[in-house]
Design a protein around this motif. Structure first.
Motif, mmCIF file in Angstrom:
data_model
loop_
_atom_site.group_PDB
_atom_site.id
_atom_site.type_symbol
_atom_site.label_atom_id
_atom_site.label_comp_id
_atom_site.label_asym_id
_atom_site.label_seq_id
_atom_site.Cartn_x
_atom_site.Cartn_y
_atom_site.Cartn_z
ATOM 1 N N GLY A 56 -8.608 -24.075 -9.536
ATOM 2 C CA GLY A 56 -7.249 -24.226 -9.244
ATOM 3 C C GLY A 56 -6.830 -22.639 -10.026
ATOM 4 N N GLY A 57 -7.315 -22.064 -11.224
ATOM 5 C CA GLY A 57 -7.104 -21.083 -11.920
ATOM 6 C C GLY A 57 -7.562 -19.678 -10.828
ATOM 7 N N LEU A 58 -8.754 -19.767 -10.464
ATOM 8 C CA LEU A 58 -9.148 -18.940 -9.402
ATOM 9 C C LEU A 58 -8.185 -18.610 -8.181
ATOM 10 N N VAL A 59 -7.957 -19.556 -7.658
ATOM 11 C CA VAL A 59 -7.032 -19.569 -6.367
ATOM 12 C C VAL A 59 -5.580 -18.964 -6.908
ATOM 13 N N ALA A 60 -5.140 -19.470 -8.375
ATOM 14 C CA ALA A 60 -3.791 -18.674 -8.558
ATOM 15 C C ALA A 60 -4.175 -17.582 -8.480
ATOM 16 N N PHE A 61 -5.149 -16.838 -9.350
ATOM 17 C CA PHE A 61 -5.387 -15.542 -9.471
ATOM 18 C C PHE A 61 -5.216 -14.815 -7.968
ATOM 19 N N SER A 62 -6.119 -15.346 -7.212
ATOM 20 C CA SER A 62 -6.102 -14.727 -5.631
ATOM 21 C C SER A 62 -4.712 -14.977 -5.200
ATOM 22 N N ALA A 63 -3.916 -16.006 -5.282
ATOM 23 C CA ALA A 63 -2.657 -16.042 -4.854
ATOM 24 C C ALA A 63 -1.709 -14.704 -5.219
ATOM 25 N N GLY A 64 -1.913 -14.474 -6.666
ATOM 26 C CA GLY A 64 -1.060 -13.449 -6.956
ATOM 27 C C GLY A 64 -1.544 -12.133 -6.518
ATOM 28 N N GLY A 65 -2.769 -11.586 -6.098
ATOM 29 C CA GLY A 65 -3.343 -10.474 -5.699
ATOM 30 C C GLY A 65 -2.791 -10.631 -4.032
ATOM 31 N N SER A 66 -2.780 -11.701 -3.329
ATOM 32 C CA SER A 66 -2.375 -11.534 -1.986
ATOM 33 C C SER A 66 -1.070 -11.631 -1.719
ATOM 34 N N GLN A 67 -0.370 -12.520 -2.618
ATOM 35 C CA GLN A 67 1.220 -12.466 -2.053
ATOM 36 C C GLN A 67 1.989 -11.638 -2.585
ATOM 37 N N VAL A 68 1.693 -10.905 -3.898
ATOM 38 C CA VAL A 68 2.544 -9.590 -4.308
ATOM 39 C C VAL A 68 2.901 -8.670 -3.363
ATOM 40 N N GLY A 69 1.821 -8.347 -2.551
ATOM 41 C CA GLY A 69 2.182 -7.481 -1.520
ATOM 42 C C GLY A 69 2.969 -7.677 -0.500
ATOM 43 N N LEU A 70 3.384 -8.953 -0.177
ATOM 44 C CA LEU A 70 4.502 -9.413 0.668
ATOM 45 C C LEU A 70 5.754 -8.935 0.069
ATOM 46 N N ALA A 71 5.898 -9.097 -1.181
ATOM 47 C CA ALA A 71 7.173 -8.641 -1.904
ATOM 48 C C ALA A 71 7.363 -7.227 -2.126
ATOM 49 N N ILE A 72 6.508 -6.349 -2.526
ATOM 50 C CA ILE A 72 6.616 -5.012 -2.708
ATOM 51 C C ILE A 72 6.070 -4.148 -1.743
ATOM 52 N N GLY A 73 5.380 -4.543 -0.795
ATOM 53 C CA GLY A 73 4.691 -3.748 0.229
ATOM 54 C C GLY A 73 5.741 -2.898 0.775
ATOM 55 N N PRO A 74 6.928 -3.423 1.234
ATOM 56 C CA PRO A 74 8.101 -2.768 2.084
ATOM 57 C C PRO A 74 8.507 -1.806 1.181
ATOM 58 N N LEU A 75 8.574 -1.870 -0.359
ATOM 59 C CA LEU A 75 9.053 -0.741 -1.186
ATOM 60 C C LEU A 75 8.154 0.259 -1.210
ATOM 61 N N LEU A 76 6.977 0.473 -0.975
ATOM 62 C CA LEU A 76 6.101 1.564 -1.385
ATOM 63 C C LEU A 76 6.560 2.747 -0.474
ATOM 64 N N PRO A 77 6.887 2.865 0.755
ATOM 65 C CA PRO A 77 7.274 4.091 1.400
ATOM 66 C C PRO A 77 8.499 4.604 0.639
ATOM 67 N N LEU A 78 9.347 3.803 0.143
ATOM 68 C CA LEU A 78 10.619 4.346 -0.486
ATOM 69 C C LEU A 78 10.216 4.809 -1.497
ATOM 70 N N LEU A 79 9.164 4.487 -2.644
ATOM 71 C CA LEU A 79 8.893 4.991 -3.782
ATOM 72 C C LEU A 79 8.022 6.188 -4.113
ATOM 73 N N ASP A 80 7.800 6.637 -2.742
ATOM 74 C CA ASP A 80 6.883 7.907 -2.679
ATOM 75 C C ASP A 80 7.466 9.086 -3.409
#
Length: 397
Positions: free
Chosen positions: A252-276
């Motif tokens: 469960g801990g490994l899956v939680a870690f993997s979830a953070g690595g995968s799901q955070v991109g859904l939230a901050i990905g659209p910001l990256l072009p704006l922050l260049d």
């Protein structure tokens, strides 16, 4: 020099991103990783929410770059996301996910975010990125069959009377150890890159390579897998039931870690072009997204943990282990290739597959039917809403 209007637009988009991160933490990454363990009574709901928040934050910071880049720059061709487009897309997706959280249905975050960003990108005048869509669709379609199938087979193996658990559980743990040795981490890689433990050992030893395969990496993988297998084997000899629960919690801990690595991109990905223009490091942005995931996990995840742990299938420790093994593998594959993937789809598919290994295992077919419809509906609705709302806002402005 960044003007005030641009700065204000970025700040609004950042708030939308933070809302999206909260919704993901409360819904997908915050609820699904420990749900099978909760269903097996290996950990309480509140403790699971607390741990998954911390582990998800760590995964977001250490593994979130690939998916973030894909969501921010690869879902649409010919245009760069504007601040208005990113804000509309994130708010649209976050609202749909939040509705799922409060109604008890796990809306697939990857579906809503991908759909919303594609919708606003098309409204902005961009062209579909068909090659990336093919990668994403392939993973989304195969996930229920691969995850559910592996979970079913693993659960059947663990239930087989002729195969003692004192052998099967350590072997499964060894396979997880092999996967863990080859997960890439930012901290182990060169500047701007990442590297696995096995590869780092190979580089440190200066081992030769056969084609593209480093001999030292293979040796490190085998050694790590054997160490994990022996450790779990000894634990099984002392206390078989306790060892299964501890292995389940580690998964469960490994899956939680993997979830953070995968799901955070859904939230901050659209910001990256704006922050260049601001010359911010990706790691700094990942920290902000990780904080949002953590807040969502601590404040909103318990409701969804209960929904997945109890409403989909009644799982014991064996079937919970069977559900988490393919979930971890699929999640890490998505992180490696930078493909946005829904943890609700991964976990629910695996939970159902493991449940069917016991002749149904309490699987609610009605609940599953509604969930699949919610997944498909959220994808279509997010595309339509993203396109329509941005077009309306753009025409007014």
């Amino acid at each position: 020099m960044v003007d005030a209007a641009t700065l204000l637009t970025v700040l609004v988009a950042a708030l939308a991103s933070l809302f999206m991160a909260w919704a993901i933490g409360a819904g997908s990454s915050g609820s699904t990783p420990f749900a099978p363990a909760v269903g097996a009574n290996a950990i309480s709901v509140m403790r699971a929410g607390f741990l998954v928040g911390l582990l998800g934050f760590a995964g977001a910071v250490l593994q979130g770059a690939n998916v973030s880049e894909a969501v921010g720059r690869e879902l649409i061709s010919g245009v760069t996301l504007s601040g208005e487009a990113a804000t509309v897309g994130l708010l649209t997706a976050a609202t749909l996910v939040a509705i799922g959280v409060f109604t008890g249905y796990p809306i697939a975050t990857a579906f809503t975010v991908t759909g919303a960003i594609v919708g606003v990108g098309l409204a902005l005048g961009g062209a579909p990125a068909w090659a990336k869509y093919a990668e994403i669709a392939t993973l989304w379609v195969l996930t229920p069959f691969i995850g559910g199938g592996i979970a079913y087979g693993t659960a059947r193996l663990l239930r087989a009377e002729g195969v003692p658990e004192r052998y099967t559980v350590p072997v499964l743990a060894g396979l997880i150890g092999a996967l863990l040795a080859n997960i890439e981490f930012v901290l182990l890689g060169p500047p701007g890159g990442s590297r696995s433990v096995a590869r780092s050992v190979s580089v440190a030893l200066g081992s030769p390579a056969i084609g593209e395969v480093a001999v030292g990496a293979i040796g490190a993988t085998v050694a790590f897998a054997l160490l994990v297998m022996l450790a779990v084997g000894r634990d099984m000899e002392r206390d078989a039931d306790g060892a299964q629960r501890r292995f389940l919690l580690v998964l469960g801990g490994l899956v939680a870690f993997s979830a953070g690595g995968s799901q955070v991109g859904l939230a901050i990905g659209p910001l990256l072009p704006l922050l260049d223009p601001f010359d911010l490091s990706v790691t700094a942005v990942l920290v902000g997204g990780g904080i949002g995931l953590l807040a969502g996990s601590w404040t909103g995840a318990p409701r969804m943990i209960k929904a997945i742990a109890q409403d989909y299938s009644s799982l014991g420790p064996r079937r919970s282990i069977a559900a988490l093994i393919p979930s971890f593998a699929i999640a890490q594959a998505a992180v490696l290739f930078g493909i946005p993937v829904s943890f609700n789809e991964i976990i629910v598919s695996a939970v159902v597959g493991a449940g069917y290994a016991a002749g149904g295992g309490g699987v609610s077919k009605a609940k599953m039917g509604y969930t699949v419809l919610a997944w498909i509906g959220s994808l279509v609705l997010s595309i339509v809403l993203g396109y329509g709302i941005f077009t309306l806002v753009f025409s007014v402005l």
